[in-house]
Motif scaffolding. Structure first.
Motif, PDB file in Angstrom:
ATOM      1  N   LEU A 318      46.026  42.708  48.022  1.00 10.69           N
ATOM      2  CA  LEU A 318      45.424  41.861  46.928  1.00 10.69           C
ATOM      3  C   LEU A 318      46.684  41.534  45.918  1.00 10.69           C
ATOM      4  O   LEU A 318      46.419  40.277  45.364  1.00 10.69           O
ATOM      5  CB  LEU A 318      44.437  42.708  46.171  1.00 10.69           C
ATOM      6  N   VAL A 319      47.507  42.216  45.887  1.00 16.03           N
ATOM      7  CA  VAL A 319      48.739  42.114  44.937  1.00 16.03           C
ATOM      8  C   VAL A 319      49.609  40.883  45.563  1.00 16.03           C
ATOM      9  O   VAL A 319      50.063  39.949  44.786  1.00 16.03           O
ATOM     10  CB  VAL A 319      49.615  43.057  44.847  1.00 16.03           C
ATOM     11  N   ALA A 320      49.664  40.890  46.936  1.00 14.81           N
ATOM     12  CA  ALA A 320      50.139  39.701  47.534  1.00 14.81           C
ATOM     13  C   ALA A 320      49.501  38.468  47.733  1.00 14.81           C
ATOM     14  O   ALA A 320      50.206  37.414  47.568  1.00 14.81           O
ATOM     15  CB  ALA A 320      50.815  40.329  48.984  1.00 14.81           C
ATOM     16  N   ASN A 321      48.087  38.484  47.804  1.00 15.65           N
ATOM     17  CA  ASN A 321      47.364  37.307  48.325  1.00 15.65           C
ATOM     18  C   ASN A 321      46.516  36.879  46.958  1.00 15.65           C
ATOM     19  O   ASN A 321      46.501  35.888  47.107  1.00 15.65           O
ATOM     20  CB  ASN A 321      46.360  37.790  49.231  1.00 15.65           C
ATOM     21  N   GLU A 322      46.466  37.421  46.106  1.00 14.46           N
ATOM     22  CA  GLU A 322      45.794  36.781  44.781  1.00 14.46           C
ATOM     23  C   GLU A 322      46.775  36.027  44.133  1.00 14.46           C
ATOM     24  O   GLU A 322      47.877  36.290  43.954  1.00 14.46           O
ATOM     25  CB  GLU A 322      44.988  38.135  44.026  1.00 14.46           C
ATOM     26  N   PRO A 323      46.350  34.996  43.418  1.00 13.55           N
ATOM     27  CA  PRO A 323      47.265  34.284  42.874  1.00 13.55           C
ATOM     28  C   PRO A 323      47.584  34.848  41.363  1.00 13.55           C
ATOM     29  O   PRO A 323      47.037  35.704  40.806  1.00 13.55           O
ATOM     30  CB  PRO A 323      46.050  32.996  42.158  1.00 13.55           C
ATOM     31  N   LEU A 324      48.939  34.741  41.234  1.00  9.66           N
ATOM     32  CA  LEU A 324      49.705  35.272  40.154  1.00  9.66           C
ATOM     33  C   LEU A 324      48.889  35.333  38.615  1.00  9.66           C
ATOM     34  O   LEU A 324      49.122  36.219  37.907  1.00  9.66           O
ATOM     35  CB  LEU A 324      51.050  35.180  40.038  1.00  9.66           C
ATOM     36  N   GLN A 325      48.288  34.130  38.525  1.00 10.94           N
ATOM     37  CA  GLN A 325      47.828  33.786  37.362  1.00 10.94           C
ATOM     38  C   GLN A 325      46.517  34.784  37.161  1.00 10.94           C
ATOM     39  O   GLN A 325      46.283  35.314  36.077  1.00 10.94           O
ATOM     40  CB  GLN A 325      47.493  32.493  37.188  1.00 10.94           C
ATOM     41  N   ASN A 326      45.775  35.103  38.007  1.00 16.12           N
ATOM     42  CA  ASN A 326      44.744  36.120  38.237  1.00 16.12           C
ATOM     43  C   ASN A 326      45.191  37.485  37.809  1.00 16.12           C
ATOM     44  O   ASN A 326      44.735  38.070  37.080  1.00 16.12           O
ATOM     45  CB  ASN A 326      43.936  36.244  39.445  1.00 16.12           C
ATOM     46  N   TRP A 327      46.537  37.775  38.197  1.00 10.21           N
ATOM     47  CA  TRP A 327      46.776  39.194  37.943  1.00 10.21           C
ATOM     48  C   TRP A 327      47.437  39.209  36.515  1.00 10.21           C
ATOM     49  O   TRP A 327      47.332  40.040  35.750  1.00 10.21           O
ATOM     50  CB  TRP A 327      48.037  39.448  39.022  1.00 10.21           C
TER      51      TRP A 327
END
Length: 699
Positions: A318-327
């Motif tokens: 999830l860290v690699a694939n979710e958009p940075l903005q979401n994180w």
């Protein structure tokens, strides 16, 4: 929450410790009468005013022991529940308030623990300053998150936020708002080697089922939670709060899907996986693990207990694939959400409205001064505890309880030695485990050094963050060193007790060694039924469905014969089925499997405490006091320590997430002891009657 007696002060139940007496002797066939005598009698210990003698013990033993209390007691507006634990907690809180008031109004040398306590309290209770500075204390954190431009930088931030804020072995505490949580002790599969454990985290709701269950109440809570996320961001001045709340909730749902179940979390055999540093990159690609471990100050260590090995790969992906903005949005929300108590009042109130009222049904927030005492326990607990025990825990109480512990350990030893179903090889290992228990009563032998913890008298937010970092550094310092079997995992003033499986040790803090659990002036039958059952419970955790997997050195290994473990497991299944029948709501019953470890400890601990009480009589008959036999006083004392009133929302949450059954059902442990049937003449046809072959006997 004993081994976990219950979960810290989720342990709320009440017993109201007034002592009255009864002049009429009970008969074996009639309910025990409750009338007031003309003159004071011996200190019976149990609270006769709490009882309802119109109820037949064999039909409803809980309300026989607690019925009047149950009808007359009101849950405080700032509590989700009440009971014996809250009575002891309130007494301790009054002592702490007096202690802290004196410290706050006295000058102390700079850098002393007393100065830290006073400054922390002053900053925490200064809501005028907290409101005036607003969100300014979080500016540095927000800037860190806004600067993230790639997965490596995100990994670095996630690592820098790692904290020692979980405890899967001693407190069944798995939840952290950070993506992972750290725990440090001897590895489950590495005897003698102290390792860092990595656990799943990242959720704002209590656990994964809150996100995944189709139960209508869970669906409603999810809707309310998303509204709360938006509200908190709005109050904090975060722009586009609605859009960000939707992204945060969507990400948390994916995190929940990656999590292993609560049942898997409690299965130590699945949690004993050891990974090397290189394993994280090969088995869980996605996170830049070099950046993560470097920021977490873990880059010099090569071995880890991957406690949630089944979840770590999916979380890393999830860290690699979710958009940075979401994180980035998720990081901002959780930085706020985990510190609302030291942020402006409007955020603090919103947090309580959701977590306190919506999730637990509590109408009112506790007063700021009382919350400050709890915060001190969280961040400077042993500094407060050192002063607390010097004032409020006499050496005589420590000595008396220590004697009771020794007596109950001896009784447990004798019970194991007398087992006719256990093979000699298994019995030898079990007896070695009993003999090598390390017991701490009241407080630790050595106190932590807080000199590296800088506390401000004006910045409550900085104090909390610094306290988290202090705790984290304290735990990191243990890695690679010999295990300290005398290490305490509870502060002295907490109303709880704990079994430490990898240390093969027990802690009985001073906070629980007071009324209504213990009264040095009360009858022994009461004390053995009350605190004695707590002591027996903790000893028994060494042999519950999880504790039985550890040997006398704290190593997790199979020391059972196949036939012995099958017999033990059979009794566990019967006990789980027994608790499955307890249903406070038409649509929800107690989870016998989830609560099995605690229920096994209750059964075995109560039996050992009763044996120890009988042995303490030195062959003499127990006195009859106010018409009650010794065994009757013992069982009533036990049931009264589990007097419980809970708000419906809190009760539902307890059953869904907690490994402890609600107190009113734990009181029914007595159904499995033959002596209870004899004491109250319980016969076939009585509602609680179990045929002898249905009574669960463990150890």
């Amino acid at each position: 929450m004993f081994k976990r007696l219950m979960t810290a002060v989720a342990v709320s139940t009440t017993l109201l410790g007034a002592v009255t007496a009864c002049s009429e002797a009970p008969t074996n066939s009639d309910p025990v009468p409750v009338t007031k005598p003309a003159a004071a009698q011996a200190n019976i210990g149990i609270n006769l005013n709490a009882m309802d003698s119109s109820i037949k013990p064999g039909d409803d033993f809980y309300n026989y022991a607690n019925g009047n209390w149950q009808r007359e007691t009101t849950i405080p507006a700032d509590r989700a529940s009440t009971g014996a634990f809250l009575v002891a907690f309130d007494a301790t809180e009054k002592h702490k308030a007096a202690l802290i008031n004196e410290l706050v109004n006295t000058q102390h040398p700079a850098g002393s623990d007393e100065a830290r306590i006073a400054d922390f309290y002053k900053a925490y209770t200064d809501t005028t300053t907290i409101d005036a500075v607003g969100m300014q204390p979080l500016a540095v954190d927000f800037a860190r998150y806004a600067a993230i431009s790639n997965v490596s930088e995100l990994s670095q931030v996630l690592g820098s936020n790692l904290r020692a804020d979980v405890d899967p072995l001693n407190a069944t505490h798995y939840a952290t708002e950070n993506l992972f949580g750290l725990f440090v002790t001897q590895g489950l599969a590495t005897p003698g080697e102290v390792l860092p454990y990595l656990l799943q985290g990242g959720l704002g709701l209590p656990e994964r089922e809150y996100y995944l269950s189709n139960d209508p109440k869970m669906v409603q809570i999810r809707q309310q939670y998303q509204q709360y996320i938006q509200q908190l961001l709005t109050l904090a001045g975060v722009e586009q709060a609605a859009e960000k709340a939707a992204r945060i909730f969507s990400l948390e749902t994916k995190i929940a899907q990656a999590h292993v179940t609560r049942a898997e979390s409690e299965d130590f055999t699945k949690a004993s996986v050891v990974w090397s540093r290189a394993d994280f990159s090969s088995k869980a690609p996605g996170i830049d693990w070099d950046a993560f471990f470097s920021a977490a100050h873990l880059d010099s260590f090569n071995r880890f207990d991957a406690y949630h090995a089944g979840a770590i790969p999916a979380l890393s992906e999830l860290v690699a694939n979710e958009p940075l903005q979401n994180w980035q949005d998720w990081l901002v929300f959780h930085q706020i959400n985990s510190h609302t108590d030291v942020l402006p009042t409007k955020l603090d109130d919103a947090h309580f409205a959701f977590y306190g009222t919506t999730l637990s049904g509590t109408p009112e927030q506790r007063s700021r001064d009382k919350r400050a005492l709890s915060a001190l326990d969280n961040y400077l607990g042993n500094a407060v505890g050192k002063d607390y025990v010097e004032r409020y825990f006499p050496a005589s109480a420590k000595a008396k309880v220590s004697d009771m512990v020794a007596n109950i350990i001896n009784a447990f030893h004798d019970r194991v030695a007398a087992l006719d179903w256990m093979a000699p090889s298994t019995k030898q290992e079990a007896l070695a485990k009993v003999k090598s228990l390390v017991v701490g009563v009241g407080y630790p032998d050595t106190w932590p050094d807080y000199s590296s913890y800088q506390v401000s008298a004006t910045n409550a937010y900085a104090n909390e963050v610094a306290g988290e970092q202090y705790r984290y550094a304290q735990q990191l310092a243990k890695i690679g060193k010999p295990q300290d079997k005398h290490e305490w995992w509870m502060i002295p003033q907490i109303v709880n007790a704990v079994n430490l499986p990898v240390q093969n040790a027990l802690n009985f803090p001073a906070g629980i060694l007071q009324q209504p659990f213990f009264d040095a002036k009360a009858d022994d039958a009461y004390n053995y039924g009350a605190i004695g059952a707590v002591i027996g419970h903790e000893i028994s955790h060494s042999f519950d469905n999880n504790g039985a997997a550890f040997d006398s050195t704290g190593a997790m290994r199979n020391w059972w014969t196949k036939a012995d473990f099958a017999r033990f497991a059979e009794q566990g299944e019967a006990l789980a089925a027994q608790f499955d029948t307890y249903a406070p709501f038409d649509d929800l019953h107690v989870n016998g499997k989830l609560t099995l470890g605690e229920n096994i400890a209750d059964v075995a601990g109560l039996a050992a405490a009763l044996d120890a009480y009988h042995a303490s009589l030195n062959g003499q008959p127990a006195p009859v006091i106010d018409g009650y036999t010794g065994d009757q006083r013992f069982f009533i004392g036990f049931a009264q320590t589990w007097a419980t009133k809970m708000r419906d929302a809190a009760l539902r949450q307890r059953i869904a997430t907690d490994g402890h059954a609600p107190g009113m059902y734990r009181a029914l442990t007595v159904r499995n002891l033959d002596a209870w049937y004899e004491a109250f003449d319980v016969k076939p046809g009585d509602k609680l009657y179990l045929a002898p072959e249905q009574r669960v006997k463990v150890w």
